[in-house]
Design a protein around this motif. Structure first.
Motif, PDB file in Angstrom:
ATOM      1  N   ASP A 116       8.719 -15.339  -9.518  1.00 57.74           N
ATOM      2  CA  ASP A 116       8.069 -14.101  -9.940  1.00 57.74           C
ATOM      3  C   ASP A 116       9.009 -12.895  -9.805  1.00 57.74           C
ATOM      4  OD1 ASP A 116       5.107 -13.138 -10.534  1.00 57.74           O
ATOM      5  OD2 ASP A 116       6.093 -11.630  -9.262  1.00 57.74           O
ATOM      6  N   GLU A 117       9.054 -12.116 -10.871  1.00 61.99           N
ATOM      7  CA  GLU A 117      10.015 -10.991 -10.886  1.00 61.99           C
ATOM      8  C   GLU A 117       9.686  -9.919  -9.863  1.00 61.99           C
ATOM      9  OE1 GLU A 117      11.924  -9.492 -14.171  1.00 61.99           O
ATOM     10  OE2 GLU A 117      11.440 -11.132 -15.522  1.00 61.99           O
ATOM     11  N   THR A 118       8.427  -9.869  -9.420  1.00 65.81           N
ATOM     12  CA  THR A 118       8.058  -8.844  -8.437  1.00 65.81           C
ATOM     13  C   THR A 118       8.373  -9.291  -7.004  1.00 65.81           C
ATOM     14  OG1 THR A 118       5.808  -9.660  -8.188  1.00 65.81           O
ATOM     15  CG2 THR A 118       6.170  -8.041  -9.926  1.00 65.81           C
ATOM     16  N   GLN A 119       8.777 -10.541  -6.854  1.00 65.75           N
ATOM     17  CA  GLN A 119       9.000 -11.082  -5.498  1.00 65.75           C
ATOM     18  C   GLN A 119      10.407 -11.680  -5.386  1.00 65.75           C
ATOM     19  OE1 GLN A 119       6.878 -10.490  -3.183  1.00 65.75           O
ATOM     20  NE2 GLN A 119       5.306  -9.694  -4.547  1.00 65.75           N
ATOM     21  N   GLU A 135       1.082 -15.400  -3.191  1.00 71.00           N
ATOM     22  CA  GLU A 135       0.381 -16.004  -4.336  1.00 71.00           C
ATOM     23  C   GLU A 135       1.153 -15.814  -5.640  1.00 71.00           C
ATOM     24  OE1 GLU A 135      -2.357 -18.075  -4.431  1.00 71.00           O
ATOM     25  OE2 GLU A 135      -1.821 -18.034  -2.320  1.00 71.00           O
ATOM     26  N   ALA A 136       1.945 -14.750  -5.682  1.00 68.38           N
ATOM     27  CA  ALA A 136       2.737 -14.498  -6.898  1.00 68.38           C
ATOM     28  C   ALA A 136       3.730 -15.621  -7.161  1.00 68.38           C
ATOM     29  CB  ALA A 136       3.469 -13.170  -6.757  1.00 68.38           C
ATOM     30  N   LEU A 137       4.050 -16.395  -6.127  1.00 68.02           N
ATOM     31  CA  LEU A 137       4.995 -17.510  -6.296  1.00 68.02           C
ATOM     32  C   LEU A 137       4.306 -18.803  -6.728  1.00 68.02           C
ATOM     33  CD1 LEU A 137       7.444 -17.203  -3.264  1.00 68.02           C
ATOM     34  CD2 LEU A 137       7.550 -16.090  -5.455  1.00 68.02           C
ATOM     35  N   ARG A 138       2.985 -18.748  -6.825  1.00 69.47           N
ATOM     36  CA  ARG A 138       2.268 -19.970  -7.226  1.00 69.47           C
ATOM     37  C   ARG A 138       2.390 -20.132  -8.736  1.00 69.47           C
ATOM     38  NH1 ARG A 138      -0.663 -22.754  -3.896  1.00 69.47           N
ATOM     39  NH2 ARG A 138      -1.046 -21.063  -2.429  1.00 69.47           N
ATOM     40  N   LEU A 139       2.872 -21.262  -9.147  1.00 65.21           N
ATOM     41  CA  LEU A 139       3.057 -21.497 -10.584  1.00 65.21           C
ATOM     42  C   LEU A 139       1.695 -21.659 -11.241  1.00 65.21           C
ATOM     43  CD1 LEU A 139       5.649 -21.847 -12.331  1.00 65.21           C
ATOM     44  CD2 LEU A 139       5.229 -24.297 -12.239  1.00 65.21           C
ATOM     45  N   LYS A 181      16.743 -16.155 -18.072  1.00 66.55           N
ATOM     46  CA  LYS A 181      15.751 -15.844 -17.030  1.00 66.55           C
ATOM     47  C   LYS A 181      15.372 -17.094 -16.247  1.00 66.55           C
ATOM     48  CE  LYS A 181      15.138 -11.520 -18.255  1.00 66.55           C
ATOM     49  NZ  LYS A 181      15.732 -10.479 -17.422  1.00 66.55           N
ATOM     50  N   LEU A 182      15.352 -16.929 -14.932  1.00 68.91           N
ATOM     51  CA  LEU A 182      14.846 -18.003 -14.077  1.00 68.91           C
ATOM     52  C   LEU A 182      13.326 -17.866 -14.034  1.00 68.91           C
ATOM     53  CD1 LEU A 182      15.186 -20.242 -11.871  1.00 68.91           C
ATOM     54  CD2 LEU A 182      15.336 -18.402 -10.199  1.00 68.91           C
ATOM     55  N   ASP A 183      12.620 -18.919 -14.467  1.00 72.98           N
ATOM     56  CA  ASP A 183      11.152 -18.863 -14.504  1.00 72.98           C
ATOM     57  C   ASP A 183      10.500 -19.560 -13.315  1.00 72.98           C
ATOM     58  OD1 ASP A 183      11.131 -17.526 -16.919  1.00 72.98           O
ATOM     59  OD2 ASP A 183      11.125 -19.374 -18.089  1.00 72.98           O
ATOM     60  N   ALA A 184      11.074 -20.688 -12.940  1.00 70.04           N
ATOM     61  CA  ALA A 184      10.408 -21.478 -11.895  1.00 70.04           C
ATOM     62  C   ALA A 184      11.414 -22.357 -11.173  1.00 70.04           C
ATOM     63  CB  ALA A 184       9.310 -22.344 -12.526  1.00 70.04           C
ATOM     64  N   GLY A 218      18.816  -8.989 -10.037  1.00 68.89           N
ATOM     65  CA  GLY A 218      17.977  -9.807  -9.164  1.00 68.89           C
ATOM     66  C   GLY A 218      18.037 -11.284  -9.527  1.00 68.89           C
ATOM     67  N   VAL A 219      17.353 -12.057  -8.711  1.00 65.89           N
ATOM     68  CA  VAL A 219      17.444 -13.518  -8.765  1.00 65.89           C
ATOM     69  C   VAL A 219      16.942 -14.126 -10.083  1.00 65.89           C
ATOM     70  CG1 VAL A 219      15.193 -13.820  -7.637  1.00 65.89           C
ATOM     71  CG2 VAL A 219      16.939 -15.588  -7.360  1.00 65.89           C
ATOM     72  N   ASN A 220      16.154 -13.382 -10.835  1.00 65.78           N
ATOM     73  CA  ASN A 220      15.606 -13.926 -12.090  1.00 65.78           C
ATOM     74  C   ASN A 220      16.538 -13.774 -13.276  1.00 65.78           C
ATOM     75  OD1 ASN A 220      13.396 -12.602 -10.366  1.00 65.78           O
ATOM     76  ND2 ASN A 220      12.349 -14.234 -11.483  1.00 65.78           N
ATOM     77  N   ASP A 221      17.524 -12.921 -13.125  1.00 58.55           N
ATOM     78  CA  ASP A 221      18.338 -12.520 -14.262  1.00 58.55           C
ATOM     79  C   ASP A 221      19.750 -13.086 -14.101  1.00 58.55           C
ATOM     80  OD1 ASP A 221      19.111 -11.259 -16.507  1.00 58.55           O
ATOM     81  OD2 ASP A 221      18.971  -9.218 -15.722  1.00 58.55           O
ATOM     82  N   TRP A 222      20.047 -14.155 -14.834  1.00 60.12           N
ATOM     83  CA  TRP A 222      21.284 -14.903 -14.609  1.00 60.12           C
ATOM     84  C   TRP A 222      22.375 -14.553 -15.609  1.00 60.12           C
ATOM     85  CZ3 TRP A 222      20.641 -20.736 -13.034  1.00 60.12           C
ATOM     86  CH2 TRP A 222      19.813 -20.824 -11.908  1.00 60.12           C
ATOM     87  N   LYS A 223      23.592 -14.628 -15.103  1.00 64.13           N
ATOM     88  CA  LYS A 223      24.760 -14.488 -15.970  1.00 64.13           C
ATOM     89  C   LYS A 223      25.815 -15.477 -15.472  1.00 64.13           C
ATOM     90  CE  LYS A 223      27.328 -11.745 -18.810  1.00 64.13           C
ATOM     91  NZ  LYS A 223      26.934 -11.383 -20.156  1.00 64.13           N
ATOM     92  N   TYR A 224      26.268 -16.350 -16.356  1.00 64.52           N
ATOM     93  CA  TYR A 224      27.290 -17.320 -15.955  1.00 64.52           C
ATOM     94  C   TYR A 224      28.637 -16.620 -15.871  1.00 64.52           C
ATOM     95  CZ  TYR A 224      24.217 -21.366 -16.329  1.00 64.52           C
ATOM     96  OH  TYR A 224      23.218 -22.287 -16.113  1.00 64.52           O
TER      97      TYR A 224
END
Lengths: 55, 452
Positions: free
Chosen positions: B244-247, A41-45, B336-339, B318-324
């Protein structure tokens, strides 16, 4: 019946392994699990997600 | 015929401007993986997309902008002879194909004091791993490139398999428009339909929620609902996932799943100058990913209109934190990758999250067996079984069902949950055309005996 066939693929699995697989196949015969998985669910926007792409 | 060595020509003058994009292209084609040494200039090139933008936008501008474009091709150095001879010979096509390193179209050309200025439009460059179709893995990297571009050059027909790229044409669109422009290539290639120019994309998307952009529609920084609305209007379904940063693991898996499925994934980014500043929103296409030695996702490749095609991004934390990797966006403190915005074939009704949940359930049932989710065309699944000479043992009765699966009527797309259990590969084929999970087949996938 699963596991009773003389297929060497499955002959190597222990009884516990085969039971686990059997239990999964039973689940697949039934309906989908409707319980909420918080990790998924954490991945649900969220509905209020809104962003403007400006650069 | 204008042929120059990159070394000797004024490269930026050929590309009509020393922009960051031009610098990136030069670095890219000169990299050890590509090693282009020559440019061939096609003047007065008519570009399909720019023709539309010219007629709908530039033709009514007072500033004189050229209707025709410049197409710049890149070539490696021939082992013998020279490019001019190869172009003149009817037998030169094969060698030219070997040497070909893609092209870039310069459009919107206008005169300035001392030269010409233009915009880098449709650009097709090879990936680092070569010209082969599909996701190729070389040294742990995997690439996404799904569109075969045919190029007719002085009578020679050349091909390049890549994902086309464009920079944004700021007169007619911003990053979201450029991302949608790129996304349409693999979508149209696979599902049919028409492609649209940057003007047409902005025009259509900005009509959704009119007034959202503060009144004027051009130039428009689109909102995400305008992007998804545009995709709906063109007949696609859209999966929007929160990064999501926790996943982080699950987000990484989602990227791998969709890139492997040759689906264009739009990454929604926030660029922060300072910690508490309002971030700048940016959209790019994830055009590939890289795995570390342990098979973990450690970076992505992106088509970023501000940078170039297949720009390398590594993950800081992690996957949310980008650096070119090329040092782009140095003025920003963090990216930051949001979605993830994922356009999908509309008949794929079973969405990703329930399939992911199924994967977790299967894994749990099988003592936390590793699993992966694949979205694959039914015919490609059968092709893989045939190509790899797999034997499929039905999980219910243990019988060999290889031929039965090959003959099975499968929907165009299937979700496959693949678990690795006690050294065995177990596939669960789920019907993508049903919202309810329906397992079409489940079997143990066995390689030929010699490979066990």
């Amino acid at each position: 019946m699963y596991g009773s066939v003389g297929c060497n693929t499955y002959g190597k699995l222990s009884k516990e392994d085969r039971d686990a697989l059997m239990s999964l196949l039973e689940y697949l015969d039934g309906p989908m699990d409707r319980n909420v998985d918080p990790d998924i669910e954490a991945l649900r926007l969220p509905d209020n997600y809104r962003k403007r792409y400006t650069i | 015929m204008e042929i120059y060595t990159i070394e000797d020509c004024n490269f930026y003058s050929v590309l009509c401007g020393e922009t960051d994009n031009a610098k990136y292209i030069l670095r890219y084609i000169r990299s050890k993986e590509i090693e282009a040494e020559f440019v061939v200039v096609e003047k007065n090139y008519i570009d399909r997309d720019f023709c539309v933008d010219y007629s709908k936008y530039y033709s009514s501008s007072h500033t004189k902008v050229s209707r025709t474009c410049r197409r710049i091709h890149f070539f490696k150095k021939p082992q013998s002879g020279n490019l001019e001879e190869l172009f003149k010979s009817p037998k030169g096509t094969e060698v030219l194909q070997e040497l070909y390193c893609g092209f870039t179209v310069i459009d919107g050309i206008y005169e300035v004091k001392g030269g010409l200025r233009g915009h880098i439009g449709r650009t097709v460059l090879p990936t680092y791993c070569g010209h082969k179709e599909g996701c190729e893995k070389r040294g742990g990297r995997s690439f996404f490139h799904a569109y075969v571009q045919k190029v007719s050059l002085f009578g020679h027909e050349l091909k390049l398999t890549s994902l086309p790229f464009t920079t944004k044409d700021e007169d007619v669109g911003m990053c979201a428009t450029a991302a949608l422009w790129v996304a349409q290539f693999p979508l149209v290639e696979r599902h049919g339909g028409n492609r649209f120019s940057q003007y047409e994309i902005t025009d259509a998307a900005s009509r959704i929620g009119l007034g959202m952009s503060g009144g004027r529609r051009f130039p428009a920084g689109l909102f995400d609902e305008q992007m998804t609305g545009y995709l709906y209007e063109k007949g696609y379904e859209v999966e929007s996932l929160k990064a999501d940063e926790t996943q982080k693991e699950l987000v990484s898996e989602a990227i791998k799943t969709f890139v492997n499925a040759k689906v264009p994934v739009i990454a929604s980014l926030s660029l922060y100058k300072a910690e508490y500043d309002e971030p700048d929103g940016h959209a790019v296409i994830i055009s590939g990913y890289s795995l570390d030695a342990n098979g973990k996702l450690d970076g992505v490749y992106v088509h970023d209109d501000n940078v170039g095609p297949y720009a390398r991004v590594k993950f800081e934390n992690g996957v949310n934190d980008w650096k070119y990797k090329g040092g782009e966006y140095e003025e920003y403190r963090s990216i930051k990758l949001d979605a993830l915005i994922v356009p999908l074939y509309p008949k794929i009704k079973l969405s990703y999250l329930p399939v992911l949940k199924e994967g977790k359930i299967y894994s749990k049932q099988l003592n936390n067996a590793p699993y992966e989710i694949m979205l694959i065309e039914g015919k490609d699944y059968k092709k893989e079984v045939l190509r790899e000479n797999y034997t499929l043992f039905n999980l219910e009765d243990g019988l060999d069902r290889t031929q039965a699966v090959k003959e099975m009527l499968l929907p165009r797309f299937i979700w496959v949950v693949r678990c690795t259990y006690k050294g065995y590969k177990l596939d669960f084929l789920l019907d993508s055309t049903s919202i309810e999970r329906r397992c079409i087949a489940s079997h143990c996938v066995m390689p030929p005996l010699s490979e066990k």
